[in-house]
Design a protein around this motif. Structure first.
Motif, PDB file in Angstrom:
ATOM      1  N   LEU A  12     -33.622  -9.314  21.340  1.00  0.00           N
ATOM      2  CA  LEU A  12     -34.396 -10.318  22.079  1.00  0.00           C
ATOM      3  C   LEU A  12     -35.850 -10.233  21.640  1.00  0.00           C
ATOM      4  O   LEU A  12     -36.377  -9.144  21.413  1.00  0.00           O
ATOM      5  CB  LEU A  12     -34.335 -10.036  23.582  1.00  0.00           C
ATOM      6  CG  LEU A  12     -33.093 -10.428  24.364  1.00  0.00           C
ATOM      7  CD1 LEU A  12     -33.224  -9.966  25.807  1.00  0.00           C
ATOM      8  CD2 LEU A  12     -32.909 -11.939  24.329  1.00  0.00           C
ATOM      9  N   ARG A  13     -36.449 -11.382  21.539  1.00  0.00           N
ATOM     10  CA  ARG A  13     -37.893 -11.411  21.287  1.00  0.00           C
ATOM     11  C   ARG A  13     -38.485 -12.532  22.094  1.00  0.00           C
ATOM     12  O   ARG A  13     -38.080 -13.677  21.978  1.00  0.00           O
ATOM     13  CB  ARG A  13     -38.155 -11.634  19.806  1.00  0.00           C
ATOM     14  CG  ARG A  13     -38.947 -10.496  19.237  1.00  0.00           C
ATOM     15  CD  ARG A  13     -39.406 -10.767  17.852  1.00  0.00           C
ATOM     16  NE  ARG A  13     -40.807 -10.424  17.766  1.00  0.00           N
ATOM     17  CZ  ARG A  13     -41.516 -10.559  16.673  1.00  0.00           C
ATOM     18  NH1 ARG A  13     -40.984 -11.070  15.608  1.00  0.00           N
ATOM     19  NH2 ARG A  13     -42.776 -10.210  16.671  1.00  0.00           N
ATOM     20  N   ARG A  14     -39.460 -12.203  22.916  1.00  0.00           N
ATOM     21  CA  ARG A  14     -40.102 -13.167  23.818  1.00  0.00           C
ATOM     22  C   ARG A  14     -39.084 -14.063  24.505  1.00  0.00           C
ATOM     23  O   ARG A  14     -39.243 -15.266  24.606  1.00  0.00           O
ATOM     24  CB  ARG A  14     -41.092 -14.038  23.048  1.00  0.00           C
ATOM     25  CG  ARG A  14     -42.157 -13.192  22.422  1.00  0.00           C
ATOM     26  CD  ARG A  14     -43.438 -13.958  22.171  1.00  0.00           C
ATOM     27  NE  ARG A  14     -44.333 -13.120  21.405  1.00  0.00           N
ATOM     28  CZ  ARG A  14     -44.412 -13.131  20.089  1.00  0.00           C
ATOM     29  NH1 ARG A  14     -43.695 -13.980  19.377  1.00  0.00           N
ATOM     30  NH2 ARG A  14     -45.219 -12.317  19.473  1.00  0.00           N
ATOM     31  N   GLY A  15     -37.996 -13.468  24.931  1.00  0.00           N
ATOM     32  CA  GLY A  15     -37.026 -14.203  25.728  1.00  0.00           C
ATOM     33  C   GLY A  15     -35.942 -14.929  24.943  1.00  0.00           C
ATOM     34  O   GLY A  15     -35.044 -15.498  25.535  1.00  0.00           O
ATOM     35  N   SER A  16     -36.026 -14.918  23.614  1.00  0.00           N
ATOM     36  CA  SER A  16     -34.979 -15.587  22.833  1.00  0.00           C
ATOM     37  C   SER A  16     -34.159 -14.572  22.052  1.00  0.00           C
ATOM     38  O   SER A  16     -34.679 -13.529  21.641  1.00  0.00           O
ATOM     39  CB  SER A  16     -35.592 -16.564  21.821  1.00  0.00           C
ATOM     40  OG  SER A  16     -36.427 -17.475  22.481  1.00  0.00           O
ATOM     41  N   VAL A  17     -32.900 -14.902  21.835  1.00  0.00           N
ATOM     42  CA  VAL A  17     -32.086 -14.053  20.974  1.00  0.00           C
ATOM     43  C   VAL A  17     -32.471 -14.370  19.536  1.00  0.00           C
ATOM     44  O   VAL A  17     -32.303 -15.486  19.081  1.00  0.00           O
ATOM     45  CB  VAL A  17     -30.582 -14.334  21.176  1.00  0.00           C
ATOM     46  CG1 VAL A  17     -29.751 -13.466  20.250  1.00  0.00           C
ATOM     47  CG2 VAL A  17     -30.203 -14.087  22.620  1.00  0.00           C
ATOM     48  N   VAL A  18     -33.023 -13.375  18.829  1.00  0.00           N
ATOM     49  CA  VAL A  18     -33.444 -13.651  17.454  1.00  0.00           C
ATOM     50  C   VAL A  18     -32.450 -13.107  16.438  1.00  0.00           C
ATOM     51  O   VAL A  18     -32.623 -13.276  15.238  1.00  0.00           O
ATOM     52  CB  VAL A  18     -34.855 -13.091  17.160  1.00  0.00           C
ATOM     53  CG1 VAL A  18     -35.900 -13.856  17.939  1.00  0.00           C
ATOM     54  CG2 VAL A  18     -34.935 -11.601  17.479  1.00  0.00           C
ATOM     55  N   GLY A  19     -31.436 -12.445  16.912  1.00  0.00           N
ATOM     56  CA  GLY A  19     -30.436 -11.987  15.955  1.00  0.00           C
ATOM     57  C   GLY A  19     -29.321 -11.243  16.651  1.00  0.00           C
ATOM     58  O   GLY A  19     -29.539 -10.580  17.659  1.00  0.00           O
ATOM     59  N   VAL A  20     -28.111 -11.442  16.114  1.00  0.00           N
ATOM     60  CA  VAL A  20     -26.982 -10.654  16.599  1.00  0.00           C
ATOM     61  C   VAL A  20     -26.380  -9.972  15.383  1.00  0.00           C
ATOM     62  O   VAL A  20     -26.134 -10.622  14.374  1.00  0.00           O
ATOM     63  CB  VAL A  20     -25.931 -11.548  17.292  1.00  0.00           C
ATOM     64  CG1 VAL A  20     -24.725 -10.721  17.707  1.00  0.00           C
ATOM     65  CG2 VAL A  20     -26.535 -12.241  18.506  1.00  0.00           C
ATOM     66  N   GLY A  58     -43.245 -18.206  37.028  1.00  0.00           N
ATOM     67  CA  GLY A  58     -44.528 -18.892  36.891  1.00  0.00           C
ATOM     68  C   GLY A  58     -44.578 -19.530  35.519  1.00  0.00           C
ATOM     69  O   GLY A  58     -43.665 -20.242  35.127  1.00  0.00           O
ATOM     70  N   ASP A  59     -45.600 -19.216  34.741  1.00  0.00           N
ATOM     71  CA  ASP A  59     -45.626 -19.807  33.400  1.00  0.00           C
ATOM     72  C   ASP A  59     -45.159 -18.825  32.317  1.00  0.00           C
ATOM     73  O   ASP A  59     -45.302 -19.083  31.138  1.00  0.00           O
ATOM     74  CB  ASP A  59     -47.009 -20.391  33.071  1.00  0.00           C
ATOM     75  CG  ASP A  59     -48.124 -19.455  33.483  1.00  0.00           C
ATOM     76  OD1 ASP A  59     -47.808 -18.314  33.866  1.00  0.00           O
ATOM     77  OD2 ASP A  59     -49.298 -19.867  33.415  1.00  0.00           O
ATOM     78  N   ILE A  60     -44.588 -17.695  32.754  1.00  0.00           N
ATOM     79  CA  ILE A  60     -44.024 -16.777  31.763  1.00  0.00           C
ATOM     80  C   ILE A  60     -42.550 -17.104  31.570  1.00  0.00           C
ATOM     81  O   ILE A  60     -41.792 -17.155  32.533  1.00  0.00           O
ATOM     82  CB  ILE A  60     -44.117 -15.323  32.262  1.00  0.00           C
ATOM     83  CG1 ILE A  60     -45.565 -14.964  32.579  1.00  0.00           C
ATOM     84  CG2 ILE A  60     -43.517 -14.364  31.241  1.00  0.00           C
ATOM     85  CD1 ILE A  60     -45.689 -13.735  33.460  1.00  0.00           C
ATOM     86  N   THR A  61     -42.165 -17.317  30.336  1.00  0.00           N
ATOM     87  CA  THR A  61     -40.744 -17.535  30.074  1.00  0.00           C
ATOM     88  C   THR A  61     -40.102 -16.195  29.759  1.00  0.00           C
ATOM     89  O   THR A  61     -40.385 -15.589  28.732  1.00  0.00           O
ATOM     90  CB  THR A  61     -40.558 -18.501  28.898  1.00  0.00           C
ATOM     91  OG1 THR A  61     -41.269 -19.697  29.214  1.00  0.00           O
ATOM     92  CG2 THR A  61     -39.089 -18.834  28.695  1.00  0.00           C
ATOM     93  N   ALA A  62     -39.253 -15.723  30.645  1.00  0.00           N
ATOM     94  CA  ALA A  62     -38.625 -14.416  30.436  1.00  0.00           C
ATOM     95  C   ALA A  62     -37.364 -14.556  29.591  1.00  0.00           C
ATOM     96  O   ALA A  62     -37.074 -13.711  28.760  1.00  0.00           O
ATOM     97  CB  ALA A  62     -38.305 -13.763  31.769  1.00  0.00           C
ATOM     98  N   LEU A  63     -36.611 -15.620  29.811  1.00  0.00           N
ATOM     99  CA  LEU A  63     -35.432 -15.884  28.994  1.00  0.00           C
ATOM    100  C   LEU A  63     -35.453 -17.338  28.553  1.00  0.00           C
ATOM    101  O   LEU A  63     -35.683 -18.241  29.359  1.00  0.00           O
ATOM    102  CB  LEU A  63     -34.145 -15.608  29.779  1.00  0.00           C
ATOM    103  CG  LEU A  63     -33.845 -14.153  30.140  1.00  0.00           C
ATOM    104  CD1 LEU A  63     -32.560 -14.073  30.939  1.00  0.00           C
ATOM    105  CD2 LEU A  63     -33.770 -13.270  28.902  1.00  0.00           C
TER     106      LEU A  63
END
Ligand SMILES: Nc1ncnc2c1ncn2[C@@H]1O[C@H](COP(=O)(O)OP(=O)(O)OP(=O)(O)O)[C@@H](O)[C@H]1O
Ligand SMILES: [Mg+2]
Lengths: 290, 489
Positions: free
Chosen positions: B209-217, B16-21
């Motif tokens: 992961l944060r809100r579907g984005s990779v924020v750090g490795v 829907g309008d939620i971005t999971a990844l």
């Protein structure tokens, strides 16, 4: 008593009934409410009757099975690919199938009778007993059967475990409707030897009820089918001897199945005889379901 | 440079309008344990499900050994050696353990399989009868069976979505050793957990992961606070909970007491065997034990979901032993059940509808929104179906019953399961506050950590009997003793 039992077990009508019940058990164990069974049986009988007139007994059998499978596949496509409601689809298709059976029988028959196929009583009884054992073995001892039952219990978890739910259901319907097709064939050629419009209609619902009464267990279904087969084949005798109305006899399987189901589910028996919990659930893959 | 076993390339997934990844790219190398961290609802399970063929990405693709692949079902992922152990045990309840395993391995439940299965269960020190039907197992035991099934297969990539996190300690070590051994032999592991400290120990690399984005490795050796910073943006939440000094409870008479309780399990064996305990207003009492030792049955008997065979349950001095559950709720007994998915929420209903059910009365929009905000349920839309929430967020909805009522007595079973660290602290703090403001709290737990954190008294339950009570201001110091009693009583 023993003579009575043997008489029932070798009665072609009862043998057909056993096969229909078994067929239904396999299909419903996969989670599909199999209401289209009645229509497909009615068509199967008409096709068995007509095709035997044209092509003889053996080819007639093959044609009956193939036709039953074809219509079953149509039913499965609606349910598993188009995700329609099982009950509504089954009922709607039945009406279509009744009509088709009439069309096939009326248009294509050479004559309204058919020389009945005489099979030895032993062979008939053997067919039904082997079918019972076969169904039980498939459902409880093979990986295919476990997958079929799993889909009837919980299609979502089955998917997680790596089962292709719709493929398994198609497979179940193939096994189930092969049995049911043989049943329709025996009914038409061995038992009935004739055809009028809607011959066989109603047996599908009886089979569905008997499957439920046996908690969808093939081994239990055999004695139960025999008992109701006895009641059915002796309707007239019962009426003559004891004055029991045929309507009452006809209602017995339905009342009894409700009673049996009630008993099973209100006692610890239900742990042993787990019913297909997801029966009739319209199953989507996870992402579409939410 | 070795080639990654699996790569995900610019993966997008929207519901829907939620971005999971959101544009997720990652690589998993042979022989490594890649830990995926992130708060509740950050997209971890979604990523795992895409890799296992349960979900289909909107954009992006997966490469295995450099070749792009498309999975339309778990069966296909399995055939490439990718195996997922889900956050929520995915087993057929009506079938036996053996049949479930056979199902997963696509074989028949033969004697050979039975033997192999018993062997591995023996090795793990689990004396479970493989013919036992899965529905009779506790949540944690189900999770164990779910894990054992992949050990019998030959995975190339093993994805574990929180399934190891809540196992009893010893068992967990055994599993982690198996997992490490598997990686040493060249297998790849994707390990999802909320226990940051533990993750830091076993991981070779860490993706946050944060809100579907990779924020750090991050590479091995990264410190825990860097990871926490990346996950939550800060680590202030850690200080929100202080071990409150044990206050003397306000009342002498117990709000809840249980006397010589006997409760039977599904098989007619005593699951709770002569248990007595009492909780006063202002108290937090924990009943701690390894899964399957009777905590669940104890809780269910107290709230009226299971028949009491012998003994008494008293609420505020009144006997409620055979009272219907609804009446107990009316008298101020609130129960947070073990399995949030099945027992904690009505999964098809919306968040708002569930909350209305919990409070048993009209709930104003403000109250709803306050509860959602306090618990940080995400997405915060009350009109969304609970089925669409992530595991941790479903647990939060189940826990909202604590905020929507003023309970006299709270019975909570593993209330922090599936919660991220921040939410976990929040819930423990909430239970603490409830006790401070005069409720009685009975915590049924498998997690020694949360028990020593907030309890004033800890009873250890083994085989349905409370074998020992620990009490005192410094429960923390009894940790090792408690652990010993749990395991070796
Ligand atoms: N089937 C679905 N339908 C709709 N939305 C979904 C679905 N599955 C996941 N989501 C949404 O996608 C987001 C990510 O969910 P996901 O389950 O991946 O989170 P998570 O990181 O595993 O969280 P948790 O730690 O709580 O398990 C959430 O906002 C969730 O609400
Ligand atoms: Mg998750």
């Amino acid at each position: 008593m023993l003579v009575e039992v043997l008489k029932i077990a070798t009665d072609p009508l009862v043998v057909a009934l056993v096969l229909w019940v078994l067929g239904n058990i396999v299909v419903e164990r996969s989670g599909v409410i199999n209401l289209a069974l009645d229509g497909i049986i009615t068509i199967g009988i008409a096709v068995a009757f007509v095709s035997t007139q044209y092509f003889g007994y053996f080819i007639g059998l093959l044609i009956t099975i193939v036709t039953s499978l074809a219509f079953a596949t149509m039913f499965m496509i609606f349910i598993n690919i188009m995700h329609t409601y099982h009950v509504l689809t089954g009922l709607a298709l039945n009406i279509l199938f009744y009509g088709l059976s009439a069309l096939i029988g009326l248009r294509l028959q050479k004559s309204p009778v058919l020389a009945t196929l005489t099979l030895s009583p032993v062979l008939l009884a053997l067919v039904s007993i082997l079918a019972v054992l076969f169904t039980w073995f498939i459902l409880y001892k093979t990986s295919i059967g476990i997958a079929i039952r799993a889909c009837g219990f919980n299609p979502r978890a089955s998917e997680h475990l790596g089962i292709k739910v719709w493929r398994t259901r198609f497979l179940a319907s193939t096994i189930g409707y092969t049995l049911a097709g043989i049943g329709s064939y025996i009914y038409a050629t061995v038992y009935r030897g004739g055809w009028v419009q809607y011959t066989g209609r109603g047996y599908g619902f009886l089979a569905i009820t008997l499957a439920m009464a046996s908690t969808w267990h093939p081994l239990l279904s055999y004695p139960i089918s025999l008992v109701f087969g006895y009641l059915y084949t002796s309707i007239y005798a019962l009426q003559l001897l004891h004055g029991i109305h045929p309507e009452i006899v006809n209602a017995i399987p339905y009342v009894a199945s409700i009673a049996i189901v009630t008993i099973v589910y209100s006692t610890p028996l239900h742990k042993k005889l787990a019913a297909p919990r997801a029966l009739g659930e319209v199953y989507f893959k996870e992402e579409r379901a939410a | 440079m070795i080639r990654p076993f699996l790569q995900v390339v610019q993966l997008y997934k929207k519901f829907g309008d939620i971005t999971a990844l959101n544009n997720v790219s990652l690589a998993i190398y042979p022989g490594e344990i890649l830990v995926i961290l992130g708060e509740n609802g950050s997209g971890k399970s979604t990523l795992a499900k895409i890799l296992y063929g349960l979900y289909f990405p909107d954009k992006g693709y997966i490469k295995i050994n450099g070749t792009p692949v498309i999975f339309s079902s778990p069966a296909e992922a399995k055939s490439k050696g990718i195996f997922l152990v889900s956050q929520r045990p995915q087993l057929i309840d009506d079938m036996s353990i053996l049949e479930n395993i056979a199902l997963f391995l696509s074989t028949s439940p033969s004697r050979g399989l039975r033997k192999k299965l018993s062997e591995i269960l023996n090795y793990l020190g689990m004396a479970i009868d493989v013919d036992k039907s899965v529905h009779a197992l506790s949540y944690t035991e189900k999770q164990l069976v779910d894990l054992v099934k992949v050990l019998l297969a030959q995975p190339k990539l093993l994805i574990v979505d929180e399934a190891v996190t809540y196992l009893p300690r010893e068992l967990k070590h055994k599993f982690l050793n198996i997992v490490k051994g598997f990686a040493t032999r060249g297998g790849s592991v994707m390990y999802i957990t909320h226990k940051v400290v533990e993750a830091a120990e076993i991981g070779d690399r860490f993706a946050v992961l944060r809100r579907g984005s990779v924020v750090g490795v991050f590479e091995k050796g990264v410190d825990v606070s860097t990871l926490r910073q990346a996950m939550f943006g800060s680590e202030e939440y850690l200080t929100a909970i202080t071990k409150s000094p044990v206050q003397r409870p306000l009342h002498k008479t117990p709000a809840l007491s249980v006397e010589n309780l006997v409760v039977f399990d599904e098989y007619g064996k005593p699951a709770v065997n002569d248990v007595s305990l009492s909780v006063r207003l202002g108290d937090v009492v924990a009943i701690l034990g390894i899964a399957g030792n009777g905590q669940k049955e104890l809780g269910e008997a107290i709230v009226g979901l299971r028949k009491v065979a012998k003994g008494k349950v008293l609420l505020n001095g009144d006997e409620i032993t055979h009272m219907p559950a609804s009446e107990r709720v009316r008298r101020g007994l609130i129960y947070v059940p073990e399995d949030p998915f099945r027992e904690g929420v009505a999964i098809g209903l919306t968040v708002a509808e569930n909350m209305k059910l919990f409070s048993q009365s009209r709930v104003s929009k403000e109250i709803l929104e306050t509860a959602i905000r306090k618990l940080e349920v995400s997405p915060s839309n009350p009109l969304i179906s609970v089925a669409k929430l992530s595991g941790g967020n479903i647990q939060k909805v189940s826990l909202s019953r604590l905020l929507l009522n003023t309970p006299r007595v709270v019975i909570a079973y593993s209330p922090t399961r599936m919660l991220d660290e921040k939410s976990r602290v929040l819930i423990l703090r909430t239970l603490q506050k409830l006790a401070e403001s005069g409720s009685a709290v009975l915590l049924l737990s498998e997690d020694i950590e949360e028990a020593v954190y907030i309890s004033t008294r800890i009873g250890v339950i083994v085989n349905g009997k409370i074998v020992k009570f620990f009490e005192g201001p410094e429960l923390e110091s009894y940790r090792e003793d408690i652990e010993k009693v749990m395991v070796h009583a």
